[in-house]
Write an enzyme that holds these catalytic residues in place. Structure first.
Site, PDB file in Angstrom:
ATOM      1  N   GLY A 152       0.828  -1.200   0.000  1.00 17.16           N
ATOM      2  CA  GLY A 152       0.000   0.000   0.000  1.00 17.16           C
ATOM      3  C   GLY A 152       0.857   1.242   0.000  1.00 17.16           C
ATOM      4  O   GLY A 152       2.080   1.175   0.179  1.00 17.16           O
ATOM      5  N   GLY A 153       0.244   2.375  -0.188  1.00 19.06           N
ATOM      6  CA  GLY A 153       0.955   3.643  -0.179  1.00 19.06           C
ATOM      7  C   GLY A 153       1.148   4.155   1.243  1.00 19.06           C
ATOM      8  O   GLY A 153       0.748   3.511   2.221  1.00 19.06           O
ATOM      9  N   ALA A 154       1.783   5.328   1.336  1.00 21.92           N
ATOM     10  CA  ALA A 154       1.911   6.008   2.618  1.00 21.92           C
ATOM     11  C   ALA A 154       0.515   6.347   3.139  1.00 21.92           C
ATOM     12  O   ALA A 154      -0.348   6.764   2.377  1.00 21.92           O
ATOM     13  CB  ALA A 154       2.720   7.291   2.431  1.00 21.92           C
ATOM     14  N   ARG A 155       0.303   6.150   4.438  1.00 25.30           N
ATOM     15  CA  ARG A 155      -0.989   6.463   5.071  1.00 25.30           C
ATOM     16  C   ARG A 155      -2.175   5.820   4.339  1.00 25.30           C
ATOM     17  O   ARG A 155      -3.250   6.409   4.225  1.00 25.30           O
ATOM     18  CB  ARG A 155      -1.221   7.976   5.143  1.00 25.30           C
ATOM     19  CG  ARG A 155      -0.331   8.669   6.123  1.00 25.30           C
ATOM     20  CD  ARG A 155      -0.743   8.382   7.544  1.00 25.30           C
ATOM     21  NE  ARG A 155       0.357   8.745   8.450  1.00 25.30           N
ATOM     22  CZ  ARG A 155       0.405   8.387   9.707  1.00 25.30           C
ATOM     23  NH1 ARG A 155      -0.545   7.653  10.224  1.00 25.30           N
ATOM     24  NH2 ARG A 155       1.409   8.722  10.456  1.00 25.30           N
ATOM     25  N   ALA A 214      10.284  -5.016  13.472  1.00 29.12           N
ATOM     26  CA  ALA A 214      10.372  -3.646  12.951  1.00 29.12           C
ATOM     27  C   ALA A 214      11.674  -3.481  12.186  1.00 29.12           C
ATOM     28  O   ALA A 214      12.746  -3.809  12.696  1.00 29.12           O
ATOM     29  CB  ALA A 214      10.306  -2.653  14.103  1.00 29.12           C
ATOM     30  N   HIS A 230       3.764   4.159  16.632  1.00 30.41           N
ATOM     31  CA  HIS A 230       3.312   2.846  16.177  1.00 30.41           C
ATOM     32  C   HIS A 230       3.384   1.800  17.294  1.00 30.41           C
ATOM     33  O   HIS A 230       2.501   0.976  17.445  1.00 30.41           O
ATOM     34  CB  HIS A 230       4.165   2.373  14.987  1.00 30.41           C
ATOM     35  CG  HIS A 230       3.844   3.093  13.714  1.00 30.41           C
ATOM     36  ND1 HIS A 230       4.770   3.336  12.741  1.00 30.41           N
ATOM     37  CD2 HIS A 230       2.685   3.631  13.266  1.00 30.41           C
ATOM     38  CE1 HIS A 230       4.198   3.986  11.744  1.00 30.41           C
ATOM     39  NE2 HIS A 230       2.937   4.188  12.042  1.00 30.41           N
TER      40      HIS A 230
END
Lengths: 168, 168, 168
Positions: A8-11, A33, A49
């Site tokens: 997916g994209g950012a945000r 992470a 996060h």
């Protein structure tokens, strides 16, 4: 075991989607992470996060040796969530590692895992060609890693505005 | 009543798609424009879009108070088309408004509307990380608004090259 | 005959996907390259792609007159793969040609072709608005060409991480 790549994209809500998917698993949850806090903006995102995930999660950091992080922890009854491959590519570039070799090792570790593995990655190739050569190389490397991991994964989803489109 | 979020990139045909969808409605058509003419390029785009829509449409401008614009006009027999949420986010940022609060108010107004509401938004997070912090903040805010509105909408479509993929 | 538009981002695997699709065709394969080697980076990419395709392919170059390239070669038993429309738009802009007229001629040639035509195009509108006006114009032109060709094509696919989503 099953592996699921979440693109997916950012945000776009991809990390949230991946977490919600993971939390339906009846067992231990391990967050791997890849992010490193190079600056304050990044440190803030990482802390945000981590707080978001809550107490059910164990977090380990693996900025480079993702294959070892998977091999050390994958087991029946444990779910691994790797977030995200695109920061990992950036880390490998900074460290001047062989990205093709590292990707092969990642895919081999995914294949050997005896518990579920969810991987999150950014799609970064849908804008205008970047002005600088380093950004173009990053875009190419990230795209190649996404293709290789998507080919190896059992399931692939593309997230936009928090909602999934199934690619595989 | 139903709400439908239409997501897409620049020149993806999302506005055209939203208009065509709206024009199938048997009733009044109200276009709620969030765009403001800051410069000549923008003024030209706005004039071009208005001419394109033709005489069946009433146009109102709502660069900031989108919730009020919806509450004042939503009614049975009237369709509202809001184009677009991403310019609205940009306007809110310029005006230093609370974007989370404004989004909550927008979603409440959508929920109370007794006529159909179509909303258009840009997907801006699928390229390389922008160089400047303001662009990164804009990208984050726009993405969060898209996720929140997508969660509240009855239907969500992603448009590429004028063609829809149904997300919800 | 059938035409199929393959859309995707940079390093999305769109060219590879288009080639694999083409190679299932039982007949001659003709690759129509729109790319021109303006610099070393570009020359390297072109040479790499040509070597990748292997001996089954004939390659012709058509940086501007794509309609003529199609009309000269389309025939039963021959498949044409055009890669890519987005470089073609860039070439037309550099040469100061009328892009709307050229697109109409391309679509007419596609319609008259008596063999299959596969076209590859970049989606470039899903990032932040570019800083410079030329990049914005390019993004607009490329998006309009994608919409027009998608409307005319029999099939349209969007590729992410090497995997297709069917748009049409």
């Amino acid at each position: 075991m099953t592996s699921h790549l979440i693109l997916g994209g950012a945000r776009s809500g991809k990390s949230r989607y991946a977490q919600t998917l993971a939390e339906a698993f009846d067992g231990d949850l391990i967050f791997i992470a890849t992010g490193e806090a190079f600056d304050d903006e990044m440190a803030e995102r990482i802390a945000h996060h981590r707080a978001d995930r809550g107490p059910r999660w164990d977090t380990v950091e693996a900025p480079l040796a993702l294959d070892e992080a998977i091999r050390a922890r994958a087991a029946p009854g444990k779910l691994l969530l790797i977030d995200c491959l695109t920061l990992w590519v950036s880390n490998l570039m900074h460290a001047e590692r062989d990205i093709v070799a590292a990707t092969d090792e990642l895919i081999a570790a995914m294949g050997d895992a005896r518990g579920p593995v969810i991987l999150v990655a950014n799609e970064v190739g849908l804008g205008i060609v970047p002005d600088n050569a380093l950004a173009r190389r990053f875009r190419d490397e990230a795209g190649r890693v996404n293709q290789a991991v998507a080919a190896a994964a059992n399931e692939v989803s593309f997230i936009a505005a928090g909602l999934p489109l199934r690619l595989k």
